[in-house]
Design a protein around this motif. Structure first.
Motif, PDB file in Angstrom:
ATOM      1  N   ASP A  29     -27.162  -1.344  17.488  1.00  0.00           N
ATOM      2  CA  ASP A  29     -25.996  -2.235  17.485  1.00  0.00           C
ATOM      3  C   ASP A  29     -26.004  -3.146  16.263  1.00  0.00           C
ATOM      4  O   ASP A  29     -24.993  -3.356  15.622  1.00  0.00           O
ATOM      5  CB  ASP A  29     -25.971  -3.094  18.749  1.00  0.00           C
ATOM      6  N   ARG A  63     -27.441  -2.577  13.437  1.00  0.00           N
ATOM      7  CA  ARG A  63     -27.201  -1.796  12.226  1.00  0.00           C
ATOM      8  C   ARG A  63     -25.712  -1.489  12.067  1.00  0.00           C
ATOM      9  O   ARG A  63     -25.143  -1.618  10.989  1.00  0.00           O
ATOM     10  CB  ARG A  63     -28.018  -0.491  12.285  1.00  0.00           C
ATOM     11  N   LYS A  64     -25.085  -1.101  13.178  1.00  0.00           N
ATOM     12  CA  LYS A  64     -23.640  -0.824  13.111  1.00  0.00           C
ATOM     13  C   LYS A  64     -22.868  -2.087  12.739  1.00  0.00           C
ATOM     14  O   LYS A  64     -21.883  -2.049  12.011  1.00  0.00           O
ATOM     15  CB  LYS A  64     -23.139  -0.275  14.453  1.00  0.00           C
ATOM     16  N   VAL A  66     -23.030  -2.575   9.115  1.00  0.00           N
ATOM     17  CA  VAL A  66     -22.088  -1.666   8.438  1.00  0.00           C
ATOM     18  C   VAL A  66     -20.654  -2.218   8.550  1.00  0.00           C
ATOM     19  O   VAL A  66     -19.909  -2.256   7.576  1.00  0.00           O
ATOM     20  CB  VAL A  66     -22.185  -0.237   9.038  1.00  0.00           C
ATOM     21  N   SER A 102     -18.361   5.587   2.658  1.00  0.00           N
ATOM     22  CA  SER A 102     -19.796   5.413   2.929  1.00  0.00           C
ATOM     23  C   SER A 102     -20.604   5.340   1.634  1.00  0.00           C
ATOM     24  O   SER A 102     -21.569   4.577   1.528  1.00  0.00           O
ATOM     25  CB  SER A 102     -20.309   6.557   3.808  1.00  0.00           C
ATOM     26  N   ASP A 158     -22.754   6.024  11.485  1.00  0.00           N
ATOM     27  CA  ASP A 158     -22.395   4.706  12.026  1.00  0.00           C
ATOM     28  C   ASP A 158     -20.893   4.462  11.895  1.00  0.00           C
ATOM     29  O   ASP A 158     -20.256   3.917  12.800  1.00  0.00           O
ATOM     30  CB  ASP A 158     -23.164   3.598  11.291  1.00  0.00           C
ATOM     31  N   ALA A 166     -19.096   6.340  14.512  1.00  0.00           N
ATOM     32  CA  ALA A 166     -19.215   5.673  15.821  1.00  0.00           C
ATOM     33  C   ALA A 166     -18.304   4.441  15.871  1.00  0.00           C
ATOM     34  O   ALA A 166     -17.632   4.194  16.877  1.00  0.00           O
ATOM     35  CB  ALA A 166     -20.673   5.266  16.062  1.00  0.00           C
ATOM     36  N   LEU A 167     -18.269   3.665  14.789  1.00  0.00           N
ATOM     37  CA  LEU A 167     -17.403   2.467  14.736  1.00  0.00           C
ATOM     38  C   LEU A 167     -15.928   2.871  14.869  1.00  0.00           C
ATOM     39  O   LEU A 167     -15.140   2.183  15.519  1.00  0.00           O
ATOM     40  CB  LEU A 167     -17.616   1.705  13.413  1.00  0.00           C
TER      41      LEU A 167
END
Length: 344
Positions: free
Chosen positions: A9, A11-12, A15, A32, A51, A54-55
């Protein structure tokens, strides 16, 4: 396992922070490759891509159809703001400039006018400042001045620097001794009290005077109570509307709905929120109830003398906003205005 999820979490979130910062700074959708090059994220480009996927799936970023990069959604900005460790403090020269600019104000109108211009310049957004509310003000002093044998000037001075003057036609001649006595008794009871509470504290005053003077005392008090009870419409001052034209591409179709919303005093008051809630409020995109402002963000905070908030000030701009910088500027200006009101 819980630690692993927590780390993922964080780390995301790192980002997402990087995407918000880059998009606000460059106005370009963020890829990216650029993130890895510009930010020390400590992970491989493939991990950053995962990531970002996922976001995007969770609704924090999305892909504008024309680009390979991603941009934050309202939900992404909201998480970014909620997780801000600190707002950007003003530099010492900026703080001196704010103080110097506001210190030159000659009265409350000038304080409000200077504040709204300063906020618009500092943030390069639209600035909104609400005049101090009568109902949340306290009495600093009440002056009674004889202008003629049966005419008195009543001057109500509030803690915010706001001043109300009324002429009182008395039913008979007013002696200086009676006027001085009345002035002293009114201030002894009313000074430091909130306006809505004052009538209850003064209603027994006429009975303390000679029968011949009571009609005059009652007339002066009636005028004072009317002045305090007047529900004047809350006034608002606006500056920096032209700043919006710099952000034309940040508004999906046209800037027109935003400009129309800014013309509505009621909308602006609602945007700033309740005066009672003095803390920093950030409303992003569709969190603004007014449809014309769905593509904007509003940052507002209460200001006042001492600990109590008497009104709100804030800025309105596109959702692609430098939130830490804007929040820092809004907070700093509110603090200085509060100091000036306390000293005035």
């Amino acid at each position: 396992m819980a630690g692993e999820v927590r780390q993922l979490d964080d780390r995301k979130l790192a980002v997402l922070r990087a995407i918000v910062q880059d998009y606000v700074g460059t106005e370009e959708p963020v890829g990216s490759k650029a993130l890895v090059e510009r930010h020390n994220l400590g992970v491989s480009p493939a991990t950053v891509r995962n990531d970002m996927a996922a976001l995007e799936e969770e609704g924090y970023i999305h892909q504008p159809h024309t680009s390979a990069g991603r941009i934050p959604t309202d939900k992404g900005y909201r998480l970014f703001v909620d997780k801000l460790a600190e707002v950007k403090p003003m530099s010492a020269p900026e703080r001196r400039a704010i103080r110097h600019f506001l210190d030159g104000a000659v009265d409350l109108d000038d304080v409000v006018a200077r504040t709204v211009r300063l906020l618009a310049q500092l943030t390069r957004q639209v600035a909104v400042v609400q005049y101090p509310s009568l109902s949340r003000s306290t009495v600093r002093h009440i002056e009674l001045v004889a202008l003629a044998p049966a005419k008195v000037m009543l001057v109500l001075i509030m803690n915010t620097g706001r001043v109300e003057q009324r002429l009182v036609d008395c039913p008979g001649t007013v002696g200086e001794t009676v006027l001085a006595d009345l002035r002293g008794r009114i201030n002894a009871r009313a000074a430091g009290q909130r306006l809505p509470d004052v009538p209850g504290l003064l209603e027994e005053l006429p009975g303390l005077f000679e029968a011949a003077d009571r009609p005059t005392v009652s007339t002066v008090l009636a005028t004072l109570f009317e002045t305090m009870a007047e529900q004047r419409e809350e006034r608002i001052m606006l500056a920096g509307t032209a700043n919006l034209t710099r952000f034309g591409h940040d508004f999906p179709l046209t800037i027109q709905p935003v400009l129309e919303a800014l013309e509505e005093q009621v909308v602006l008051l609602r945007l700033l929120g309740e005066t009672v809630d003095a803390g920093m409020t950030v409303r992003i995109g569709r969190e603004n109830a007014y449809e014309g402002l769905n593509s904007t963000s509003v940052v507002s905070v209460g200001y006042g003398s001492g600990d109590e908030s008497v009104a709100k000030l804030g800025v309105i701009g596109p959702t692609r906003m430098d939130y830490p910088g804007t929040m820092g500027a809004v907070r700093a200006v509110a603090r200085y205005v509060g100091q000036i009101l306390a000293e005035s």
